[in-house]
Scaffold this active site. Structure first.
Site, PDB file in Angstrom:
ATOM      1  N   THR A   1       0.826  -1.208   0.000  1.00 20.16           N
ATOM      2  CA  THR A   1       0.000   0.000   0.000  1.00 20.16           C
ATOM      3  C   THR A   1       0.862   1.260   0.000  1.00 20.16           C
ATOM      4  O   THR A   1       2.008   1.237   0.474  1.00 20.16           O
ATOM      5  CB  THR A   1      -0.901   0.020   1.249  1.00 20.16           C
ATOM      6  OG1 THR A   1      -1.559   1.277   1.366  1.00 20.16           O
ATOM      7  CG2 THR A   1      -0.094  -0.211   2.517  1.00 20.16           C
ATOM      8  N   ASP A   2       0.300   2.359  -0.493  1.00 21.67           N
ATOM      9  CA  ASP A   2       1.013   3.636  -0.423  1.00 21.67           C
ATOM     10  C   ASP A   2       1.064   4.192   0.994  1.00 21.67           C
ATOM     11  O   ASP A   2       1.823   5.118   1.281  1.00 21.67           O
ATOM     12  CB  ASP A   2       0.409   4.662  -1.380  1.00 21.67           C
ATOM     13  CG  ASP A   2      -1.047   4.997  -1.093  1.00 21.67           C
ATOM     14  OD1 ASP A   2      -1.634   4.407  -0.163  1.00 21.67           O
ATOM     15  OD2 ASP A   2      -1.612   5.852  -1.808  1.00 21.67           O
ATOM     16  N   GLU A   3       0.283   3.626   1.901  1.00 24.65           N
ATOM     17  CA  GLU A   3       0.258   4.138   3.277  1.00 24.65           C
ATOM     18  C   GLU A   3       1.586   3.925   4.003  1.00 24.65           C
ATOM     19  O   GLU A   3       1.849   4.572   5.028  1.00 24.65           O
ATOM     20  CB  GLU A   3      -0.902   3.515   4.056  1.00 24.65           C
ATOM     21  CG  GLU A   3      -2.252   3.913   3.495  1.00 24.65           C
ATOM     22  CD  GLU A   3      -3.412   3.450   4.352  1.00 24.65           C
ATOM     23  OE1 GLU A   3      -3.333   3.574   5.588  1.00 24.65           O
ATOM     24  OE2 GLU A   3      -4.398   2.955   3.787  1.00 24.65           O
TER      25      GLU A   3
ATOM     26  N   TYR B   1      -1.631  -0.441  11.051  1.00 23.55           N
ATOM     27  CA  TYR B   1      -1.787  -1.103   9.745  1.00 23.55           C
ATOM     28  C   TYR B   1      -0.610  -0.803   8.830  1.00 23.55           C
ATOM     29  O   TYR B   1       0.051  -1.712   8.311  1.00 23.55           O
ATOM     30  CB  TYR B   1      -3.091  -0.681   9.076  1.00 23.55           C
ATOM     31  CG  TYR B   1      -3.117  -0.975   7.598  1.00 23.55           C
ATOM     32  CD1 TYR B   1      -3.002  -2.286   7.134  1.00 23.55           C
ATOM     33  CD2 TYR B   1      -3.211   0.053   6.646  1.00 23.55           C
ATOM     34  CE1 TYR B   1      -2.987  -2.569   5.771  1.00 23.55           C
ATOM     35  CE2 TYR B   1      -3.206  -0.226   5.293  1.00 23.55           C
ATOM     36  CZ  TYR B   1      -3.092  -1.529   4.862  1.00 23.55           C
ATOM     37  OH  TYR B   1      -3.070  -1.818   3.520  1.00 23.55           O
TER      38      TYR B   1
ATOM     39  N   LYS C   1       2.423  -3.282   7.296  1.00 23.02           N
ATOM     40  CA  LYS C   1       2.670  -3.469   5.866  1.00 23.02           C
ATOM     41  C   LYS C   1       4.085  -3.035   5.497  1.00 23.02           C
ATOM     42  O   LYS C   1       4.741  -3.665   4.655  1.00 23.02           O
ATOM     43  CB  LYS C   1       1.643  -2.694   5.040  1.00 23.02           C
ATOM     44  CG  LYS C   1       0.241  -3.286   5.066  1.00 23.02           C
ATOM     45  CD  LYS C   1       0.181  -4.698   4.490  1.00 23.02           C
ATOM     46  CE  LYS C   1       0.402  -4.719   3.000  1.00 23.02           C
ATOM     47  NZ  LYS C   1       0.245  -6.098   2.447  1.00 23.02           N
TER      48      LYS C   1
END
Length: 345
Positions: free
Chosen positions: A130-132, A155, A159
Site C-alpha cells: 500500500t502507499d500508506e 496497519y 505493511k
C-alpha cells in the site's frame, strides 16, 4: 501460469482471481476466510477447471508447505492481509501476526519450495502493498518508489515491515520478487466497512454519512479492476527485485468523493431531498494521514500501464453494482464491527 493468490476471497484478491482466470491462468486461491472474506466474490469462477480453493491461514506454516507441494505454483501473488486502519487502532495484534508473521511464513514456504524445485528463474513472489507505508503528504508532491518509509498507523507499520521482509529475502536468499504499492482501491465487492461502501449503504438506509474531520483528507482512487490488470502485468513483465507504484491518477478529498456519490445516488435512486443532506462531520481518526498521491511514472514508462477508469466513471459503476447486488452486501452487514464506529483510540 499457475498462480498461488493469497487473500483471493477478499476485495482486491478476488478481482485478481477473476481477472487471472479470464486471462487464461490457473489459480490456487488461498484464503483463511476471516471476517472480510467472502467466497461469493469468486463465485463466477468457482467451477472453472483451472480454479482451486484452499482454506488456510498464512500463519500456518505446515499448511503453506502442503499447499506448495500439492499445487506447485509458478508464481505467488501475496494479497492476504489485515487492511482496515480503524481496526488496527483498536486491535493491532492481528495486524502484526497476519501482516508480518504471516508474510514471513509465506516467504519461508516459498523459499523452501523454490529451492527444492532447483531455483527456477521464472518463479516470482509478488508482494502487494500500500502507499500508506510512505506516510502523509502535504498539499503538493507524490510518492515515488524511492520515497522514504514513514508509516503512521499500526496497519501501515505492519505493511511496511512486510515490505522490508520481502526485500530482505530477495537480497539474502536470492528469492525472485517484485513489489507493488497501490493507492486507495474501490469498486464491486468492496467490504462494507470501507469509506465508499459505507457512504452508499448509509445513504440507502437513510442514516447519517460520517466524514472524518472536515473532509479535507485527500486520496488517489484506483478502480479495483484496473489494479488487478496492473498487478498481473507486473507479475509477468516487471523487472526482478523492483517495485512499482500503482495509482489511479484520481485525487479527490473525502468530502468531494462523498458529494459525488450522493449526486449519483440522487440520480439513480432518487428520494425526497438530496442524499448529501445526510453528510455529518465526526471526530477525526487518530493519526489520520492528510494526503496520499502516487507518481505512476515507473509503471507507465517501463510497462506501458495507465488506469483506464476515471473516478467519476468508476463511482457510477460502483454505485450501480451496489444497487444491483443487495443480496451480497446485506449478508455481510451482520459481521463483527460492520456499521460501528471503530478506531477512536
Amino acid at each position: 501460469m499457475k498462480i498461488l493468490i493469497t487473500g483471493g476471497a477478499g476485495f482486491i484478491g478476488s478481482a485478481v482471481v477473476r481477472r487471472a482466470i479470464v486471462d487464461g491462468h490457473a489459480v490456487v486461491n488461498l484464503d483463511a476466510l476471516t471476517y472480510a472474506a467472502c467466497l461469493d466474490n469468486v463465485a463466477s469462477v468457482a467451477d472453472h477447471p483451472d480454479y482451486a480453493f484452499e482454506q488456510a491461514d498464512i500463519r500456518d506454516r505446515a499448511a503453506l508447505d502442503r499447499i506448495f507441494a500439492t499445487h506447485r505454483p509458478d508464481a505467488v501473488m501475496h494479497l492476504a492481509a489485515e487492511s482496515h486502519v480503524d481496526r488496527s487502532i483498536d486491535g493491532p495484534g492481528d495486524f502484526i501476526e497476519t501482516n508480518i508473521t504471516g508474510t514471513f511464513n509465506l516467504l519461508e514456504a516459498a523459499r523452501k519450495y523454490w529451492t527444492e524445485a532447483g531455483r527456477p528463474e521464472a518463479f516470482r513472489f509478488h508482494h502487494i502493498s500500500t502507499d500508506e507505508v510512505f506516510g502523509s503528504l502535504g498539499a503538493t508532491g507524490q510518492f515515488t518508489e524511492t520515497t522514504s518509509y514513514d508509516p503512521r498507523s499500526p496497519y501501515s507499520a505492519s505493511k511496511a515491515a512486510s515490505d522490508h521482509l520481502v526485500r530482505a529475502w530477495a537480497e539474502t536468499y536470492g528469492l525472485p520478487v517484485v513489489l507493488t504499492n497501490c493507492s486507495n482501491n474501490y469498486g464491486p465487492f468492496h467490504f462494507p466497512e470501507k469509506l465508499i461502501p459505507v457512504v452508499i449503504l448509509n445513504a440507502l438506509h437513510g442514516r447519517s454519512i460520517p466524514i472524518y474531520g472536515d473532509g479535507s483528507n485527500v486520496r488517489d482512487w484506483l478502480y479495483v479492476e484496473d489494479h488487478a490488470d496492473a498487478l498481473l502485468l507486473v507479475l509477468q513483465k516487471g523487472a526482478l527485485n523492483r517495485s512499482y507504484n500503482i495509482g489511479g491518477e484520481n485525487e479527490r478529498s473525502n468530502l468531494e468523493l462523498v458529494q459525488t456519490i450522493c449526486s449519483i445516488l440522487d440520480r439513480l435512486a432518487p428520494k425526497d431531498g438530496s442524499y448529501a443532506d445526510l453528510i455529518t462531520f465526526v471526530t477525526d481518526r487518530p493519526g489520520h494521514d492528510a494526503r496520499y498521491a502516487i507518481d505512476p511514472t515507473r509503471i507507465r514508462d517501463e510497462l506501458g500501464w495507465r488506469p483506464s477508469v476515471t473516478v467519476e466513471e468508476g463511482l457510477e459503476r460502483t454505485v450501480r453494482w451496489y444497487l444491483d447486488n443487495r443480496g451480497w452486501w446485506q449478508a455481510l452487514l451482520e459481521r463483527d464491527g460492520v456499521g460501528q464506529r471503530l478506531g477512536q483510540g
